[in-house]
Design a protein around this motif. Structure first.
Motif, mmCIF file in Angstrom:
data_model
loop_
_atom_site.group_PDB
_atom_site.id
_atom_site.type_symbol
_atom_site.label_atom_id
_atom_site.label_comp_id
_atom_site.label_asym_id
_atom_site.label_seq_id
_atom_site.Cartn_x
_atom_site.Cartn_y
_atom_site.Cartn_z
ATOM 1 N N SER A 139 -6.789 -0.114 6.441
ATOM 2 C CA SER A 139 -6.980 -1.420 7.109
ATOM 3 C C SER A 139 -7.790 -2.527 6.417
ATOM 4 O O SER A 139 -8.676 -2.111 5.394
ATOM 5 N N LYS A 197 1.380 3.245 3.480
ATOM 6 C CA LYS A 197 0.540 2.119 4.130
ATOM 7 C C LYS A 197 -0.731 2.022 3.442
ATOM 8 O O LYS A 197 -1.535 3.009 2.948
ATOM 9 N N SER A 255 0.803 -2.550 12.953
ATOM 10 C CA SER A 255 0.847 -1.632 12.335
ATOM 11 C C SER A 255 0.025 -1.594 11.014
ATOM 12 O O SER A 255 -0.353 -0.453 10.512
ATOM 13 N N GLY A 256 -0.257 -2.827 10.561
ATOM 14 C CA GLY A 256 -0.986 -2.968 9.354
ATOM 15 C C GLY A 256 -0.236 -3.383 8.081
ATOM 16 O O GLY A 256 0.933 -3.879 8.304
ATOM 17 N N TYR A 257 -0.606 -3.275 6.825
ATOM 18 C CA TYR A 257 -0.166 -3.713 5.636
ATOM 19 C C TYR A 257 0.427 -2.481 4.819
ATOM 20 O O TYR A 257 0.227 -1.162 4.682
ATOM 21 N N ARG A 264 -10.260 -3.695 8.022
ATOM 22 C CA ARG A 264 -11.886 -3.156 8.253
ATOM 23 C C ARG A 264 -12.094 -2.122 7.272
ATOM 24 O O ARG A 264 -13.398 -2.102 6.879
ATOM 25 N N SER A 265 -11.375 -1.217 6.822
ATOM 26 C CA SER A 265 -11.580 -0.129 6.025
ATOM 27 C C SER A 265 -12.012 -0.723 4.622
ATOM 28 O O SER A 265 -12.878 -0.347 3.995
ATOM 29 N N SER A 307 3.090 -7.164 5.761
ATOM 30 C CA SER A 307 2.356 -7.078 7.256
ATOM 31 C C SER A 307 3.521 -6.734 8.096
ATOM 32 O O SER A 307 4.560 -7.259 8.048
ATOM 33 N N LYS A 321 -9.754 -9.911 4.041
ATOM 34 C CA LYS A 321 -8.415 -10.662 4.561
ATOM 35 C C LYS A 321 -7.806 -11.355 3.352
ATOM 36 O O LYS A 321 -6.755 -11.569 3.150
#
Length: 471
Positions: free
Chosen positions: A31, A28, A65-67, A33-34, A61, A47
Motif C-alpha cells: 500500500s 499486488k 483494493s490498491g495497486y 502507506r507501507s 489502481s 503517491k
C-alpha cells in the motif's frame, strides 16, 4: 535528496522489480502507506511514486483494493487476429463437438476450462440460502402461487433501480423476467424474426446463439470482429439490406472478451433505428468489468425502443437459478404474450431470492469482490500462458467478463487437441464451436472464473505442454 529525486528513486526500484519479474502480472503492490514507512518519506512522495509507475502503464489502481502490476507491463504475446468470416465456406454448426464438451461436465475430475460457469467458491451460496428461507416466509403460499406473466414485481423493481448505467431509462414496467438469458434471447428472436430470416452476429460468436438460430430456421451472417473493440460497424452497414435483426454481446463478448466503445454503440443504435432493425443485446457480462465503472449497454442510447436488452445472474450469482430478464422496448407486449403461452409463469421463489439479494446493496457488494477476483485471475492466466504456451500463441486482452481467447499456431487443430487433452482430464472450448464456417480451428476459449491455486496453474502448464507436443 530532493523530493522529486526521492519519488523517482522509489518508482525506479519498483520498476526494476516489475521488469525483472520479481513482481509479476497480477501481483499486488504494498500500500501507499507501507511504501511511506519502508522508505521513510511523506505520504505525498509515496503517491507520486505510484503515479509515475501508473503513467508508464506498469501498475494499475483498483477501487478499494490498491495497486497491482498491470497486464500491459510485461505483455509478450500478440492479440488474436481480427476475424474475417469466409462466407463462401459455410458448414453446419458442430453439434457433435458441442455435445462432447458439455458431456465433460459430468466428470468432476476434469479441469473445466471449457464452459462459462463460475466456480462455486466465487458465489455467495450461504447468503443465497438464507435468502431462500426469507423468501419462503414472505411469499404467498411459500412460493407455490402463480405470479403475473411479466414476472416478479419485486425483482423487476430491483433490476430497474440497480441498472444505473441506463441512467434511469428503465422502470419496473419496462422489464419482463425470463428463465435465464438464453430464454430471453429466444423470446426476442421469436418476437422479431420468422424462419428464413437473417440475423447478424459477431464472429466468433457464442455457440448457443448459433444453435438457437439453427433450431429456429434462421440464417446467420457473422461479421468481422476486432478482439478489443468488437464488431466492425462498417461491415454491418454493408450487409444491412440482408438483415432482419442483430444479436450482439457488446460488453465483453463471448468468446473474445471485446468491449464496443460507446461511440460505436451510439452509431450502431442510430443506424439500426434508421433502418428499423431490432437489436437483441446480450448484456450478461456487463457487470464484470475490470475498469472503474460499468460500461453502458446499447440500450442507454435507444430512444425508439428497438433495443431488446437481455441480462441475468447466471454468470455472477446463481447459474442454476435460471433467473434472467429483458427490457424489450416496443416489443414488450409480444414478449409477455409469448411467455404466457409458453410457460404461463416463472417459478417465483428464485426470483424473490435474487430480488432480496439485490436489495440494500448486497449484490453490488458481491460484484465488487467478484470483479476483483476475476481481474486477478485473468492476469494470472495471461502470465501462465506466456510462461507455458508456445511463443507464437496470440492471446486476447479482455477488459471484463471471464473468457480468454487463444489463437495458436495454424498447424494445430484444437478439435483434435481436445480429444488429447480430455484424456489428460483437461477440458477447453475448441474455436470451431464459435462459428458456422470452417475457421478458428487453431483457437480455443478458456474460462478463468475458477479458483486460482497451484493445481490450476499446473493444469495450465499441462495444457501448454499438450499444445507444444502437438507441434
Amino acid at each position: 535528496m530532493t523530493k522529486e529525486v526521492l519519488y523517482l528513486k522509489i518508482a525506479k526500484i519498483i520498476e526494476v522489480q516489475i521488469l525483472s519479474e520479481t513482481l509479476r502480472i497480477g501481483d499486488k503492490l504494498p500500500s501507499i502507506r507501507s511504501i511511506q514507512k519502508i522508505y521513510n518519506v511523506s505520504l505525498n512522495t509515496a503517491k507520486q511514486a505510484f503515479l509515475e509507475l501508473e503513467s508508464k502503464s506498469l501498475i494499475e489502481s483498483r477501487p478499494k483494493s490498491g495497486y497491482y502490476v498491470s497486464k500491459t507491463s510485461q505483455r509478450k504475446f500478440a492479440l488474436p487476429s481480427v476475424s474475417e468470416p469466409k462466407l463462401s465456406e459455410k458448414q453446419n454448426t458442430p453439434e457433435d463437438l458441442t455435445h462432447k464438451v458439455f458431456d465433460a461436465l459430468r466428470n468432476k475430475d476434469i479441469r473445466q476450462f471449457s464452459l462459462g460457469v463460475p466456480d462455486k467458491s466465487l458465489l455467495p451460496i450461504a447468503k443465497l440460502n438464507k435468502g431462500i428461507i426469507r423468501a419462503m416466509r414472505n411469499l404467498e403460499g411459500s412460493g407455490t402461487a402463480f405470479e403475473p406473466a411479466q414476472g416478479s414485481i419485486n425483482l423487476r423493481r430491483n433490476i430497474a433501480k440497480w441498472s444505473l448505467e441506463l441512467e434511469g431509462k428503465l422502470t419496473e414496467d419496462d422489464i419482463v423476467t425470463t428463465l435465464g438469458t438464453m430464454n430471453a434471447i429466444f423470446y426476442c428472436l421469436n418476437a422479431v424474426t420468422k424462419a428464413g430470416d437473417t440475423i447478424a452476429t459477431e464472429s466468433p460468436v457464442y455457440f448457443g446463439i448459433l444453435q438457437l438460430a439453427k433450431s429456429m430456421g434462421l440464417n446467420v451472417i457473422e461479421l468481422p470482429t476486432h478482439p478489443v473493440t468488437g464488431v466492425d460497424i462498417d461491415a454491418l452497414k454493408k450487409n444491412i439490406h440482408k438483415i432482419n435483426a442483430v444479436c450482439l454481446i457488446t460488453n465483453f463478448s463471448n468468446p473474445l472478451g471485446s468491449l464496443m466503445p460507446d461511440e460505436n454503440k451510439k452509431l450502431l443504435v442510430e443506424m439500426l433505428t434508421f433502418h428499423n432493425i431490432p437489436l437483441i443485446e446480450d448484456d450478461l457480462f456487463g457487470n464484470l468489468y475490470f475498469g472503474d465503472k460499468s460500461p453502458k449497454p446499447c440500450k442507454a442510447f435507444d430512444d425508439a425502443g428497438i433495443v431488446m436488452w437481455c441480462g441475468g445472474v447466471s454468470k455472477t450469482l446463481a447459474p442454476g437459478y435460471r433467473v434472467g430478464w429483458i427490457a424489450p422496448g416496443k416489443f414488450k407486449d409480444e414478449i409477455i404474450w409469448q411467455k404466457l403461452v409458453q410457460t404461463v409463469a416463472m417459478p417465483s421463489l428464485f426470483q424473490e431470492v435474487i430480488a432480496d439479494f439485490m436489495e440494500h446493496g448486497r449484490y453490488d457488494h458481491h460484484l465488487r469482490g467478484l470483479r476483483q477476483t476475476l481481474h486477478t485471475n485473468c492476469l494470472k492466466y495471461q502470465r501462465a500462458i506466456e510462461d507455458y504456451f508456445p511463443e507464437n500463441t496470440k492471446i486476447s486482452q479482455p477488459q471484463g467478463g471471464f473468457f480468454l481467447w487463444l489463437e495458436l499456431d495454424e498447424r494445430i487443430d484444437t478439435t483434435e487437441l481436445y480429444d488429447i487433452a480430455i484424456k489428460q482430464k483437461i477440458s477447453f472450448a475448441p474455436g470451431r464451436l464459435f462459428t458456422q464456417h470452417n475457421q478458428f480451428n487453431n483457437c480455443m476459449r478458456l474460462n478463468f472464473a475458477l479458483k486460482w491455486d497451484d493445481k490450476l496453474e499446473v493444469d495450465l502448464k499441462r495444457l501448454g505442454k499438450i499444445v507444444k507436443q502437438a507441434l
